[in-house]
Design a protein around this motif. Structure first.
Motif, short mmCIF file in Angstrom:
data_model
loop_
_atom_site.label_atom_id
_atom_site.label_comp_id
_atom_site.label_asym_id
_atom_site.label_seq_id
_atom_site.Cartn_x
_atom_site.Cartn_y
_atom_site.Cartn_z
N LYS A 35 22.90 39.58 24.37
CA LYS A 35 23.36 40.62 23.45
C LYS A 35 22.89 42.02 23.80
CE LYS A 35 19.58 39.95 20.13
NZ LYS A 35 19.21 39.63 18.74
N VAL A 86 27.21 36.74 20.77
CA VAL A 86 27.80 35.43 20.48
C VAL A 86 28.05 35.35 18.98
CG1 VAL A 86 27.45 32.93 20.49
CG2 VAL A 86 26.78 34.30 22.48
N TYR A 97 32.41 35.02 21.86
CA TYR A 97 31.55 36.20 21.99
C TYR A 97 32.41 37.45 21.98
CZ TYR A 97 32.97 36.57 26.91
OH TYR A 97 33.69 36.71 28.06
#
Length: 415
Positions: A35, A86, A97
Motif C-alpha cells: 500500500k 488491497v 486492489y
C-alpha cells in the motif's frame, strides 16, 4: 483478470521474506502488493539499531535491514506493485486492489500469503479519559514524524504504555532535546524488552511508573497536562492517588493489533484473542490462504518475522504441490497462564519440523514448560523467568511426533 501462482499482500519484512523464500523454492509467478510507495513497511522509520542480529549476524538499523531484503527482491526479479491498496480477498482467492494508475483491478491467485502487518491502538480504543485535543499521538506516528519528516512532536512529553516503540521513542525524544517526564504503565510489569528499559529509560534517568495510567487529559486546544492515577491488580483506578503532570504531549504506546481489514469478509476461524487461527504451515481455515508476521501475531524482533515468513512460503509451496489437501487438524490446548499459542492447530500428516510460539499472561519465575503429545511428555524446558513481552519459541521435531497428534502446553513452577 491477472493470474498468479502466489500473491503476497504486504511488502514489509514479512512480505519480502516470504517472496524470497517462495522464489527460492521454485514459485516463479509471484506478485507483492504494497500500500505504501516503497517496500519495507514500518522498517522505513525505524532508524535505531538492533535489527539483523539473527538474520545477518550484524546489528543494523531498520532501513539497512529492509534494504538488504529489497535489493534481493529486485535482484531476483520478483514483481511488486506499490501505492496499491488491497480492498478485499474472496473465498476463491481473487484479490481486489486499487491504485491511481490502474484503478480497481483483480488478480486471481492459486495461493495467498497475507503479511499486512499491524496497527497501533489509539486513544479511542483504550477509552482515554479527558478531551480529544491536539498533542495526543501514538508512538509509531511520533516515530514517523521525527524520523521521516524531521518534526519533533513536543517538548514536554508523557508516554503512556511501555511497548518497545514507546521506550525507543523516549530515548529518541530525549536525544532530540525534548524532556520525557515519565513512562506510565497500566500493568505491574513492563511490556517492552528488558534491553529497551535499560538503554532507553534507565540510561537517561526516565522514570517508569508501573500500575499507573492516565485518568484524564486536560487542555483547551492542546494538551496542557495529564492526570496520572495508580491502579489496583484489576486495573481499577485507586481514588486519592491522582497526580497532575504538566506536559504538552501524550504519546501512546499501548499495544499493536494485527491489521486484518482485507480478510474481514472471509469468516476465518480465529482464536479466543481474535487472531486468525493457523496450522504449523501458517495456513488459515481457508485452504491456500497463509498468514505470517505481525498480521498473525506481534513479534519481538523483525528477524523472527522473516523466519516465520519463510515458514508461510514453505506452506504455500506445499499447498501448490497438493501436499496439504488430505490433511486433518487438531487444536493445541494450553494452560491458563499462557496468553496465546501459534500455531493454534497441527495438521497431520506432519511434513516438517515446526516451532511452537507463545506468550505468558504475567511475569513468572523459575518455571518449566512442558509439551505433551496425548499423555506423553515430548519436551521440557526450564526458564529462570518468563515475561509477557518475550515470545517463547520451542522447536518440535517431526520424528518425535507420533500420530495421533494431541498437543498440550503447560507452564508450571519448576520441580
Amino acid at each position: 483478470m491477472i493470474k498468479k501462482d502466489l500473491v503476497i499482500i504486504g511488502g514489509g519484512s514479512a512480505g519480502m521474506g516470504a517472496a524470497l523464500q517462495a522464489n527460492k523454492l521454485g514459485i516463479k509467478s509471484i506478485l507483492i502488493i504494497e500500500k505504501e510507495d516503497t517496500l519495507g513497511g514500518i522498517l522505513n522509520q525505524c532508524i535505531h539499531t538492533g535489527f539483523g542480529l539473527i538474520e545477518y549476524k550484524e546489528e543494523l538499523t531498520g532501513p539497512e535491514f529492509l534494504t538488504r531484503l529489497e535489493d534481493k527482491v529486485k535482484e531476483e526479479g520478483i514483481e511488486y506493485k506499490l501505492s496499491s491498496t488491497v480492498l478485499s480477498v474472496s473465498k476463491d482467492k481473487v484479490v481486489t486492489y486499487s491504485n491511481s494508475k490502474e484503478g480497481v483491478r483483480e488478480v486471481h491467485a492459486k495461493a495467498i500469503i497475507y503479511a499486512g502487518g499491524c496497527y497501533e491502538r489509539n486513544a479511542g480504543e483504550i477509552e482515554l479519559g479527558g478531551k480529544r485535543i491536539s498533542g495526543i499521538i501514538t508512538a509509531g506516528q511520533a516515530q514517523k514524524y521525527l524520523n521521516i519528516y524531521g518534526y519533533l512532536v513536543g517538548k514536554k512529553i508523557v508516554i503512556l504504555g511501555s511497548g518497545d516503540i514507546g521506550l525507543i521513542m523516549a530515548r529518541r525524544f530525549t536525544l532530540e532535546g525534548a524532556k520525557v517526564i515519565c513512562v506510565a504503565e497500566l500493568s505491574p510489569y513492563c511490556n517492552g524488552l528488558n534491553r529497551n528499559v535499560v538503554q532507553c529509560l534507565n540510561d537517561f534517568d526516565i522514570p517508569l511508573y508501573l500500575s499507573t495510567t492516565v485518568k484524564e487529559v486536560k487542555g483547551k486546544d492542546h494538551v496542557e497536562s495529564v492526570t496520572l492515577v495508580s491502579v489496583d491488580s484489576k486495573g481499577t483506578p485507586i481514588e486519592g492517588t491522582e497526580r497532575e503532570i504538566e506536559c504538552d504531549t501524550l504519546c501512546l504506546s499501548v499495544g499493536l493489533v494485527p491489521y486484518l481489514g482485507p480478510l474481514n469478509n472471509l469468516d476465518l476461524v480465529k482464536d479466543k484473542a481474535g487472531r486468525i487461527a493457523v496450522n504449523q504451515y501458517k495456513e488459515s481455515s481457508l485452504p491456500g490462504l497463509f498468514i505470517c508476521g505481525n498480521a498473525l501475531h506481534v513479534h519481538d524482533i523483525v528477524d523472527y518475522v522473516v523466519e516465520e515468513a519463510r515458514e508461510a512460503a514453505k506452506g504455500a509451496k506445499a499447498y501448490l504441490d497438493n501436499e496439504l489437501s488430505s490433511q486433518t487438524e487438531t487444536k493445541i490446548t494450553y494452560g491458563s497462564n499462557i496468553n496465546y499459542v501459534v500455531p493454534q492447530s497441527v495438521a497431520t500428516p506432519i511434513l516438517t519440523d515446526f516451532t511452537l510460539k507463545f506468550r505468558v499472561r504475567s511475569n513468572l519465575k523459575d518455571v518449566s514448560v512442558y509439551i505433551y503429545n496425548n499423555d506423553t511428555l515430548i519436551s521440557k524446558t526450564n526458564y529462570t523467568a518468563l515475561i509477557p513481552s518475550q515470545m517463547v519459541m520451542i522447536n518440535l521435531k517431526k520424528d518425535k511426533l507420533e500420530e495421533p497428534i494431541n498437543l498440550s502446553i503447560k507452564v508450571e513452577e519448576r520441580k
